[in-house]
Design a protein around this motif. Structure first.
Motif, PDB file in Angstrom:
ATOM      1  N   MET A   1       0.854  -1.184   0.000  1.00 12.28           N
ATOM      2  CA  MET A   1       0.000   0.000   0.000  1.00 12.28           C
ATOM      3  C   MET A   1       0.894   1.239   0.000  1.00 12.28           C
ATOM      4  O   MET A   1       1.819   1.331   0.799  1.00 12.28           O
ATOM      5  CB  MET A   1      -0.915   0.033   1.235  1.00 12.28           C
ATOM      6  CG  MET A   1      -1.740   1.313   1.356  1.00 12.28           C
ATOM      7  SD  MET A   1      -2.597   1.464   2.958  1.00 12.28           S
ATOM      8  CE  MET A   1      -3.821   0.156   2.806  1.00 12.28           C
ATOM      9  N   VAL A   2       0.612   2.150  -0.906  1.00 13.44           N
ATOM     10  CA  VAL A   2       1.317   3.430  -0.942  1.00 13.44           C
ATOM     11  C   VAL A   2       0.379   4.484  -0.372  1.00 13.44           C
ATOM     12  O   VAL A   2      -0.705   4.723  -0.913  1.00 13.44           O
ATOM     13  CB  VAL A   2       1.735   3.812  -2.372  1.00 13.44           C
ATOM     14  CG1 VAL A   2       2.464   5.150  -2.368  1.00 13.44           C
ATOM     15  CG2 VAL A   2       2.612   2.719  -2.977  1.00 13.44           C
ATOM     16  N   LEU A   3       0.781   5.095   0.715  1.00 13.49           N
ATOM     17  CA  LEU A   3      -0.047   6.116   1.350  1.00 13.49           C
ATOM     18  C   LEU A   3       0.463   7.491   0.931  1.00 13.49           C
ATOM     19  O   LEU A   3       1.599   7.867   1.237  1.00 13.49           O
ATOM     20  CB  LEU A   3      -0.002   5.979   2.876  1.00 13.49           C
ATOM     21  CG  LEU A   3      -1.043   6.812   3.629  1.00 13.49           C
ATOM     22  CD1 LEU A   3      -2.441   6.299   3.334  1.00 13.49           C
ATOM     23  CD2 LEU A   3      -0.784   6.787   5.127  1.00 13.49           C
ATOM     24  N   GLY A   4      -0.363   8.211   0.204  1.00 15.47           N
ATOM     25  CA  GLY A   4       0.011   9.547  -0.233  1.00 15.47           C
ATOM     26  C   GLY A   4      -0.604  10.610   0.653  1.00 15.47           C
ATOM     27  O   GLY A   4      -1.318  10.321   1.618  1.00 15.47           O
ATOM     28  N   PRO A   5      -0.349  11.861   0.333  1.00 11.72           N
ATOM     29  CA  PRO A   5      -0.969  12.952   1.081  1.00 11.72           C
ATOM     30  C   PRO A   5      -2.462  13.008   0.792  1.00 11.72           C
ATOM     31  O   PRO A   5      -2.964  12.369  -0.143  1.00 11.72           O
ATOM     32  CB  PRO A   5      -0.257  14.192   0.543  1.00 11.72           C
ATOM     33  CG  PRO A   5       0.170  13.805  -0.839  1.00 11.72           C
ATOM     34  CD  PRO A   5       0.507  12.347  -0.770  1.00 11.72           C
ATOM     35  N   LEU A   6      -3.175  13.780   1.583  1.00 13.60           N
ATOM     36  CA  LEU A   6      -4.570  14.059   1.266  1.00 13.60           C
ATOM     37  C   LEU A   6      -4.613  14.793  -0.069  1.00 13.60           C
ATOM     38  O   LEU A   6      -3.821  15.710  -0.311  1.00 13.60           O
ATOM     39  CB  LEU A   6      -5.202  14.923   2.359  1.00 13.60           C
ATOM     40  CG  LEU A   6      -5.240  14.323   3.769  1.00 13.60           C
ATOM     41  CD1 LEU A   6      -5.770  15.353   4.762  1.00 13.60           C
ATOM     42  CD2 LEU A   6      -6.074  13.059   3.816  1.00 13.60           C
ATOM     43  N   ASN A   7      -5.512  14.388  -0.950  1.00 17.86           N
ATOM     44  CA  ASN A   7      -5.580  15.040  -2.252  1.00 17.86           C
ATOM     45  C   ASN A   7      -6.354  16.352  -2.141  1.00 17.86           C
ATOM     46  O   ASN A   7      -6.947  16.652  -1.097  1.00 17.86           O
ATOM     47  CB  ASN A   7      -6.168  14.085  -3.297  1.00 17.86           C
ATOM     48  CG  ASN A   7      -7.640  13.776  -3.069  1.00 17.86           C
ATOM     49  OD1 ASN A   7      -8.456  14.665  -2.850  1.00 17.86           O
ATOM     50  ND2 ASN A   7      -7.990  12.492  -3.151  1.00 17.86           N
ATOM     51  N   PRO A   8      -6.348  17.189  -3.180  1.00 16.20           N
ATOM     52  CA  PRO A   8      -7.000  18.496  -3.065  1.00 16.20           C
ATOM     53  C   PRO A   8      -8.468  18.434  -2.666  1.00 16.20           C
ATOM     54  O   PRO A   8      -8.946  19.291  -1.903  1.00 16.20           O
ATOM     55  CB  PRO A   8      -6.826  19.094  -4.463  1.00 16.20           C
ATOM     56  CG  PRO A   8      -5.570  18.467  -4.978  1.00 16.20           C
ATOM     57  CD  PRO A   8      -5.582  17.059  -4.437  1.00 16.20           C
ATOM     58  N   ALA A   9      -9.204  17.436  -3.169  1.00 20.75           N
ATOM     59  CA  ALA A   9     -10.613  17.321  -2.790  1.00 20.75           C
ATOM     60  C   ALA A   9     -10.748  16.985  -1.309  1.00 20.75           C
ATOM     61  O   ALA A   9     -11.636  17.510  -0.615  1.00 20.75           O
ATOM     62  CB  ALA A   9     -11.306  16.257  -3.642  1.00 20.75           C
ATOM     63  N   GLU A  10      -9.889  16.117  -0.798  1.00 23.75           N
ATOM     64  CA  GLU A  10      -9.923  15.770   0.622  1.00 23.75           C
ATOM     65  C   GLU A  10      -9.531  16.958   1.488  1.00 23.75           C
ATOM     66  O   GLU A  10     -10.117  17.192   2.541  1.00 23.75           O
ATOM     67  CB  GLU A  10      -9.007  14.578   0.870  1.00 23.75           C
ATOM     68  CG  GLU A  10      -9.505  13.296   0.226  1.00 23.75           C
ATOM     69  CD  GLU A  10      -8.442  12.213   0.138  1.00 23.75           C
ATOM     70  OE1 GLU A  10      -8.821  11.056  -0.151  1.00 23.75           O
ATOM     71  OE2 GLU A  10      -7.248  12.504   0.349  1.00 23.75           O
ATOM     72  N   VAL A  11      -8.525  17.715   1.032  1.00 23.91           N
ATOM     73  CA  VAL A  11      -8.142  18.918   1.767  1.00 23.91           C
ATOM     74  C   VAL A  11      -9.300  19.905   1.806  1.00 23.91           C
ATOM     75  O   VAL A  11      -9.628  20.480   2.857  1.00 23.91           O
ATOM     76  CB  VAL A  11      -6.894  19.569   1.125  1.00 23.91           C
ATOM     77  CG1 VAL A  11      -6.631  20.945   1.735  1.00 23.91           C
ATOM     78  CG2 VAL A  11      -5.682  18.673   1.299  1.00 23.91           C
ATOM     79  N   GLY A  12      -9.959  20.105   0.657  1.00 23.21           N
ATOM     80  CA  GLY A  12     -11.089  21.025   0.618  1.00 23.21           C
ATOM     81  C   GLY A  12     -12.225  20.588   1.514  1.00 23.21           C
ATOM     82  O   GLY A  12     -12.845  21.415   2.201  1.00 23.21           O
ATOM     83  N   ARG A  13     -12.505  19.283   1.525  1.00 20.88           N
ATOM     84  CA  ARG A  13     -13.585  18.778   2.383  1.00 20.88           C
ATOM     85  C   ARG A  13     -13.224  18.898   3.850  1.00 20.88           C
ATOM     86  O   ARG A  13     -14.048  19.272   4.681  1.00 20.88           O
ATOM     87  CB  ARG A  13     -13.872  17.314   2.020  1.00 20.88           C
ATOM     88  CG  ARG A  13     -14.943  16.656   2.893  1.00 20.88           C
ATOM     89  CD  ARG A  13     -15.538  15.448   2.186  1.00 20.88           C
ATOM     90  NE  ARG A  13     -14.558  14.434   1.894  1.00 20.88           N
ATOM     91  CZ  ARG A  13     -14.316  13.390   2.700  1.00 20.88           C
ATOM     92  NH1 ARG A  13     -14.965  13.263   3.849  1.00 20.88           N
ATOM     93  NH2 ARG A  13     -13.437  12.476   2.357  1.00 20.88           N
ATOM     94  N   MET A  14     -11.975  18.611   4.183  1.00 21.32           N
ATOM     95  CA  MET A  14     -11.525  18.682   5.568  1.00 21.32           C
ATOM     96  C   MET A  14     -11.606  20.108   6.104  1.00 21.32           C
ATOM     97  O   MET A  14     -12.010  20.338   7.251  1.00 21.32           O
ATOM     98  CB  MET A  14     -10.086  18.174   5.653  1.00 21.32           C
ATOM     99  CG  MET A  14      -9.447  18.276   7.012  1.00 21.32           C
ATOM    100  SD  MET A  14      -7.762  17.597   6.911  1.00 21.32           S
ATOM    101  CE  MET A  14      -7.218  17.876   8.584  1.00 21.32           C
ATOM    102  N   LEU A  15     -11.242  21.090   5.260  1.00 21.07           N
ATOM    103  CA  LEU A  15     -11.149  22.474   5.714  1.00 21.07           C
ATOM    104  C   LEU A  15     -12.340  23.319   5.298  1.00 21.07           C
ATOM    105  O   LEU A  15     -12.377  24.516   5.596  1.00 21.07           O
ATOM    106  CB  LEU A  15      -9.858  23.100   5.161  1.00 21.07           C
ATOM    107  CG  LEU A  15      -8.567  22.332   5.462  1.00 21.07           C
ATOM    108  CD1 LEU A  15      -7.369  23.040   4.857  1.00 21.07           C
ATOM    109  CD2 LEU A  15      -8.395  22.156   6.965  1.00 21.07           C
TER     110      LEU A  15
END
Length: 475
Positions: A179-193
């Motif tokens: 499993m490669v774990l990347g950063p939160l993607n832009p959509a996830e960042v937008g939803r989080m914030l």
């Protein structure tokens, strides 16, 4: 939980593997193994800790620290003693003298009638410090651990070493899923914030999608509120995460740090990077650049077209690290003197120019994820084109392969400004550059933050469409 917005897929994978272990109880090899790799401070350990806490299975979580073999054995012993494994008391009665004995003894503490979880975090430290550790691990897995109903999770931040662990010809090859774990993607960042699409892309550039940095961005903050708060705090995650990661990635590679700083300052060509890094020799720069590319800190790219080119350019691969190297690292002394306001003024002054180039790789990836649609086909490669003199520079090139394409599928321009849409002048420039690159009527596309005011394009995309490309497809 704020740190795990967007991690549903990874948690589901872990849950499925544990279910597979439970389903195989009573068979010869019920054990399963998962290798998780990803950059430092990306949330790998927190992800697994969250999974273990929710699963409720007996477990032990051991984190290597890069110490001697004897010291690491002591830490493992303590981790088992304070674990929830039913037979953990075995480690009170007999302390293992080597890693072969330790892993055999660990297998003996695992229950036979229900699933358990064993986590070894930062396993590259063990691979680096302990002779033949990969062979020791392979034998322990084949002879002991895989015969138990256990999910073995191996975590590592050294991406190249983790790739090597599971690669062909190495002892642990094909023993575990990856499993490669990347950063939160832009959509996830937008939803989080809770940000609108343009602001979500800005936040992704500054935070790099690192959960620890995103967690400091309170809902309701805009970019400048966030930066003002972070730059006023000398120990904020935005300021310290990069330095800690770099110190762990290559503590003894002074030339690599100098080259990385030169690329982060905006230099992209071999000659300019060498000059900015202090006039280092070509062979030294070549070794340093290869090291940085291997560590996934730097991307080395060639122009994408139907003609071969040697005009390689370099960029910092991680948006957050790129921001930090450009705006933060040169001014850390003044931030430590509590004059982050001066740094903030510099960010404001240079933001539009810096963002205009920094956003391009992210937008190209967004477009690659979005296509095909009614206007453009899917493209196996979405890159850019340039010449040594920059008389031709095309922001978006879609093609059937890279770096030398058989067919160009579309060409495009990025205009990522708040107040200026893509207009007829931009379209005319794109037509001129297409004519210099190819005689074919390759479709033209605009990617614009503020819309399009001209006709004659084959396709146009804005922040909302590009952000949607990062959201999971509906099932």
């Amino acid at each position: 939980m704020v740190a795990f917005v967007g991690r549903e897929r990874e948690l589901s994978v872990l849950g499925t593997l544990l279910d597979d272990v439970a389903a195989e109880i009573g068979t010869a090899r019920p054990g399963r193994c998962l290798l998780i790799r990803g950059r430092r401070r990306i949330g790998k350990s927190s992800l697994v800790e969250t999974f273990v806490g929710a699963a409720g299975a007996p477990s032990v979580f051991y984190t290597a620290a890069g110490a001697s073999s004897e010291a690491e054995l002591e830490v493992l012993t303590d981790a088992v003693r304070f674990s929830t494994l039913p037979d953990r008391a075995v480690f009170d009665e007999a302390i293992p003298g080597n890693w072969t004995a330790a892993l055999r003894q660990l297998a003996g503490t695992l229950p036979d009638d229900r699933p358990s979880v064993v986590v070894i975090d930062e396993i590259p430290y063990l691979m680096d410090r302990i002779d033949a550790f990969e062979g020791i691990l392979q034998r322990a897995w084949d002879r002991e651990l895989s015969r138990r109903p256990v999910l073995l999770v191996l975590i590592g931040s050294d991406v190249s070493m983790m790739e090597a662990l599971g690669s062909y010809g190495r002892p642990f090859h094909q023993r575990g899923q990856e499993m490669v774990l990347g950063p939160l993607n832009p959509a996830e960042v937008g939803r989080m914030l809770d940000l609108d699409p343009p602001a979500a892309f800005d936040a992704a550039l500054v935070t790099g999608g690192l959960p620890l940095i995103c967690a400091a961005w309170r809902r309701g903050m805009d970019l400048w509120d966030f930066l003002a708060a972070e730059l006023a705090n000398p120990v904020s995650a935005l300021l310290v995460s990069a330095e800690r990661s770099l110190a762990a990635e290559f503590p003894d590679h002074a030339h690599a740090r100098a080259v990385l700083s030169a690329i982060g300052s905006g230099e992209r060509t071999f000659t300019n990077i060498a000059r900015a890094a202090g006039g280092i020799a070509n062979t030294t720069l070549t070794r340093a650049a290869e090291f940085l590319v291997r560590k996934r800190l730097v991307a080395a790219e060639l122009p994408l077209s139907t003609r071969p080119s040697k005009e390689r350019r370099y960029r910092v691969a991680d948006p957050y690290l790129r921001f930090w190297l450009h705006f933060v690292q040169p001014h850390l002394p003044e931030i430590e003197r509590m004059r982050g306001d001066l740094t903030l003024d510099r960010v404001r002054a240079g933001w539009t120019t810096w963002r205009g180039r920094a956003i391009e790789p992210l937008l190209r990836e967004s477009l690659a994820r979005l296509l095909p649609d009614d206007n453009l086909p899917s493209a196996a490669a979405v890159g850019a084109f340039w010449t040594r003199s920059n008389d031709i520079e095309i922001d978006i090139v879609g093609a059937d392969r890279e770096p030398i394409a058989r067919e160009l599928l579309f060409l495009g321009s990025v205009k990522w400004l708040e107040q200026r849409p893509f207009d007829a002048h931009d379209l005319a420039a794109l037509h001129r550059h297409r004519a210099l690159l190819t005689d074919l009527p390759v479709p033209l596309v605009a990617v614009s933050r503020s819309g399009v005011t001209c006709t004659g394009l084959d396709a146009a995309y804005g922040p909302a469409e590009l952000l949607a490309a990062w959201r999971p497809a509906p099932r």
